[in-house]
Design a protein around this motif. Structure first.
Motif, PDB file in Angstrom:
ATOM      1  N   SER A 168       0.075  10.564  -2.016  1.00  0.00           N
ATOM      2  CA  SER A 168       0.733   9.572  -1.628  1.00  0.00           C
ATOM      3  C   SER A 168       1.929   9.012  -1.868  1.00  0.00           C
ATOM      4  N   ARG A 169       2.638   8.263  -0.797  1.00  0.00           N
ATOM      5  CA  ARG A 169       3.964   7.536  -1.570  1.00  0.00           C
ATOM      6  C   ARG A 169       3.950   6.168  -0.739  1.00  0.00           C
ATOM      7  N   ALA A 170       4.865   5.616  -1.215  1.00  0.00           N
ATOM      8  CA  ALA A 170       5.211   4.437  -0.583  1.00  0.00           C
ATOM      9  C   ALA A 170       5.613   4.343   0.781  1.00  0.00           C
ATOM     10  N   PRO A 171       5.349   3.157   1.557  1.00  0.00           N
ATOM     11  CA  PRO A 171       5.999   3.225   3.218  1.00  0.00           C
ATOM     12  C   PRO A 171       7.108   3.506   3.191  1.00  0.00           C
ATOM     13  N   GLY A 203       0.773  -1.291   0.053  1.00  0.00           N
ATOM     14  CA  GLY A 203       0.169  -0.118  -0.096  1.00  0.00           C
ATOM     15  C   GLY A 203       0.922   1.309   0.045  1.00  0.00           C
ATOM     16  N   ALA A 204       0.184   2.336   0.650  1.00  0.00           N
ATOM     17  CA  ALA A 204       0.919   3.807   0.399  1.00  0.00           C
ATOM     18  C   ALA A 204       0.479   4.469   1.620  1.00  0.00           C
ATOM     19  N   GLU A 205       1.209   5.547   1.785  1.00  0.00           N
ATOM     20  CA  GLU A 205       0.783   6.322   3.081  1.00  0.00           C
ATOM     21  C   GLU A 205       0.710   7.940   2.794  1.00  0.00           C
ATOM     22  N   THR A 206      -0.054   8.397   3.236  1.00  0.00           N
ATOM     23  CA  THR A 206      -0.144  10.083   2.984  1.00  0.00           C
ATOM     24  C   THR A 206       1.036  10.961   3.409  1.00  0.00           C
ATOM     25  N   ARG A 207       1.452  11.624   2.242  1.00  0.00           N
ATOM     26  CA  ARG A 207       2.705  12.664   2.470  1.00  0.00           C
ATOM     27  C   ARG A 207       2.716  13.487   3.797  1.00  0.00           C
ATOM     28  N   PRO A 208       3.650  13.404   4.660  1.00  0.00           N
ATOM     29  CA  PRO A 208       3.366  14.137   5.963  1.00  0.00           C
ATOM     30  C   PRO A 208       3.330  15.633   5.507  1.00  0.00           C
TER      31      PRO A 208
END
Length: 708
Positions: free
Chosen positions: A216-219, A114-119
């Motif tokens: 988003s970006r990858a973990p 999955g991915a996570e949102t850019r901080p």
């Protein structure tokens, strides 16, 4: 493209859409599943379907409507499930690194993490679980007036869809979208205005709580792996979905991108990549050739607009349609049909249907009746010699005779060998805790399935680490043991063929006496306290039939995996010579009623308060629906304690049913709960009222009855 692959496990890292569809394929067509161990690793036992997340935020769907049950899916597909946080990939050692437990060795690795949102500050929309918990906390705030405006940050369609979903969730609250207005289309701006969502410049300060949908970006842990990544941290692959420069690592979904055919992170491409990924992994496991896949250039997106007259807007490239009501219903149909493909898996293709009904864990123990008969005929039991949870290691009167020993074990309850070994160790230690003894050492007999040497070594390594994770916090050591290779057919997954038997040793640590607690010794007026809820037997029996709720099973596993040795330390601290704990046992395979029967002296009678007996979430509902462990029918013989004997005296155990209708469904469910076999079950103690009050102030002991 053909490369020989060592016969180590195929590890699927992450429970994204590609891997979920991969498992569904193998559940429906078990002949396609690779003939080697397959392990799915994910931080949760469920995965949320992205297409239904806006509806989940809006309150149109419940959590279970949008959750793919990975535990059930893995069971059907015949693969092992490991619930753990992934922290890295050791390419040289071919290991997937996990948080707070040993890494997993792989022969082939597929990444769909999955991915996570850019901080950017505030609460990110991904990962989804913390974001949903944040919104639930915001639900408690007043809808208007005192509540500060809630802001969604982002200029993409995801941010627009989330803020529209929040308008349906909070009809009266002030909502804002912080975005670059020039990036929003006229139709979208019109929809936002119609739903009273205020636009806020991207550089304006945030007025209150905010949810960030800022791309988003990858973990981030992928950065340290040395694998090739693009500017968003996504893994670069070729058209075979194989990571560039790697022969053993594949990647798909939001964490990966084909270098020569880049596509944005989207559930559409994650779903479309599942079939070519499955075909290529199957081919590699057979030693065959993989085939390239070229994804479609554009994908249709449906932007949902919930409300009293819901609509949706269709977008594909520069083409737009809507918003229309019929597009909303079309989107609903697509999403529900996707989820139905997982929820309607009813077959047990990968597991023998007859064997699947026999419960594992402590529910696999021999029933009380044949056990008692065999012990009596062998001269190993008598009325004067009642069995205890543990036996003295040295004869009474010998120096250091306060050393105790017990043995326990059962067929694997879970497909995760580390977690299963931990549960086995905690279950075995419970016998010593029930006698007032701290565990000091253990020896293990471990039966390993007939597999290749590297696979056996990996299963044994995970099992030993799981045992140590339960023993070391108690100050106990694994000092030896023995290994065997099974001579029965290896199940799918192979980890279910692991069997651990543990011999545990410990020393009584009571301050004022050198003897341990006995099952017997209850006194008039004693209070009965239970340390944790009941219901593990029926939950795991129902799980084998696909009937248990995933969150209920997660709660049960967390409880079972929590050691009760701190409770023993607490009991030893609080007990005094004047306020002793008079009797103690642990509730395991024979259920609460069966083990209570072992505590009864000839002149002892008990009262149980039915409504105060704690149960795990979902357990009573499953019992009402007719589910039960395969050991429960034999355990029902313990119901005789509730019946008055022929002589006219009252029952040895009186069940107080105040507030319950006798013969009703809840009454019957409570009777079944009394005989439900428990794995890593509660401690049950009998003590004075004064000690009971003191213990209840320190821990959430459940007072379930008293000695009459």
């Amino acid at each position: 493209m053909t490369t020989a692959v060592p016969e180590d496990a195929l590890v699927l890292a992450g429970g994204g859409h590609s891997h979920a569809l991969l498992l569904r394929r193998w559940a429906m067509h078990p002949e396609r599943r690779p003939r080697r161990p397959v392990i799915l690793v994910n931080r949760h036992s469920t995965a949320l379907y992205s297409g239904m997340v806006p509806g989940l935020i809006a309150g149109i769907y419940q959590r279970q409507d949008a959750a793919i049950d990975l535990r059930r899916l893995a069971d059907r597909a015949g693969i092992a499930l490991v619930i753990a946080e992934i922290t890295g990939v050791d390419r040289t050692g071919k290991r997937l690194e996990l948080s707070q437990r040993p890494p997993l060795r792989f022969g082939l690795l597929s990444l769909d993490v999955g991915a996570e949102t850019r901080p950017t500050g505030g609460i990110p929309i991904k990962p989804l679980e913390p974001a949903l918990a944040f919104l639930e906390a915001e639900d408690l705030k007043k809808p208007a007036g005192d509540a500060a405006p809630f802001c969604v940050v982002g200029s993409g369609l995801a941010a627009v869809e989330v803020v529209l979903a929040l308008r349906h969730r909070w009809p009266e609250r002030s909502l804002r979208l912080q975005a670059f207005p020039k990036r929003l289309e006229t139709r979208v701006l019109q929809v936002l205005k119609r739903h009273r969502i205020e636009l806020q410049p991207a550089d304006a300060p945030l007025p209150g709580p905010s949810l960030h949908c800022t791309g988003s970006r990858a973990p981030s842990w992928l950065q340290a792996t040395g694998l090739p990544l693009d500017q968003n941290g996504r893994l670069l692959t070729d058209h075979h979905l194989q990571v560039e420069g790697e022969t053993l690592i594949f990647a798909s979904g939001d964490c990966a991108v084909i270098r020569s055919d880049p596509r944005p992170a989207s559930g559409v491409w994650a779903v479309r990549s599942a079939r070519p990924l499955a075909a290529n992994l199957e081919a590699r496991c057979r030693g065959g050739s993989t085939r390239p896949w070229r994804p479609q250039r554009q994908a249709l997106q449906l932007l949902g607009i919930p409300g009293s007259a819901p609509q949706a807007l269709a977008l594909k490239g520069h083409w737009r349609l809507g918003p229309f009501r019929w597009l909303w219903w079309w989107k609903q149909r697509i999403d529900r049909r996707f989820m139905a493909g997982f929820q309607q898996l009813q077959t047990m293709d990968s597991i023998d249907p007859d064997a699947s009904m026999a419960c594992r864990g402590c529910a696999a123990k021999l029933a009380a009746s044949p056990l008692a008969a065999a012990l009596a005929e062998s001269g190993l039991s008598s009325a004067a010699q009642q069995p205890e949870d543990a036996a003295e290691l040295l004869p009474a009167g010998t120096a250091s005779s306060n050393w105790l020993q017990s043995v326990d074990g059962f067929p694997a309850l879970l497909s995760d060998p580390w977690r299963n070994a931990r549960l086995t160790a905690l279950h075995a230690c419970s016998d010593l805790w029930a006698c007032g003894a701290m565990v000091t050492s253990a020896q293990a007999v471990i039966t390993v399935p007939a597999l290749s040497s590297p696979l056996q070594s990996e299963l044994l390594r995970q099992t030993l680490a799981g045992l140590q994770s339960a023993l070391e916090p108690q100050g106990a050591a694994l000092i030896g043991g023995h290994t065997l290779e099974a001579r029965h057919p290896t199940p799918a997954p192979a980890s279910l063929g692991m069997q651990v038997t543990l011999c545990v040793n410990g020393q009584v640590r009571r301050k004022h006496t050198g003897t341990g607690w006995s099952k017997r010794g209850l006194r008039h007026g004693d209070r009965l306290l239970l340390s944790r809820p009941l219901g593990t037997g029926v939950l795991f029996a129902a799980a084998m039939q696909g009937a248990a709720d995933a969150e209920d099973l997660d709660r049960a596993e967390r409880m079972m995996g929590s050691s009760q040795h701190p409770l023993l330390e607490e009991l030893l601290r609080e007990e005094t010579e004047q306020e002793e704990l008079h009797a103690c046992t642990d509730i395991t395979g024979f259920g609460l009623l069966g083990h209570l029967g072992e505590m009864l002296d000839d002149d002892c009678r008990l009262q149980l308060d039915a409504v105060k007996i704690p149960s795990l979430n979902g357990a009573l509902e499953l019992l009402e629906a007719g589910h039960c462990s395969s050991l429960a029918p034999a355990n029902r013989s313990a119901w005789h304690w509730l019946d008055a004997p022929a002589g006219g005296a009252g029952p040895r155990i009186h069940l107080n049913l105040e507030g319950l209708r006798i013969g009703g469904s809840r009454h019957r469910a409570l009777l079944e709960l009394l005989v439900d076999p428990q794995t890593c079950g509660p401690l049950l103690i009998g003590c004075s009222e004064t000690l009971a009050i003191r213990l209840e102030s320190l821990h959430s002991w459940h007072r379930i009855g008293c000695v009459l």
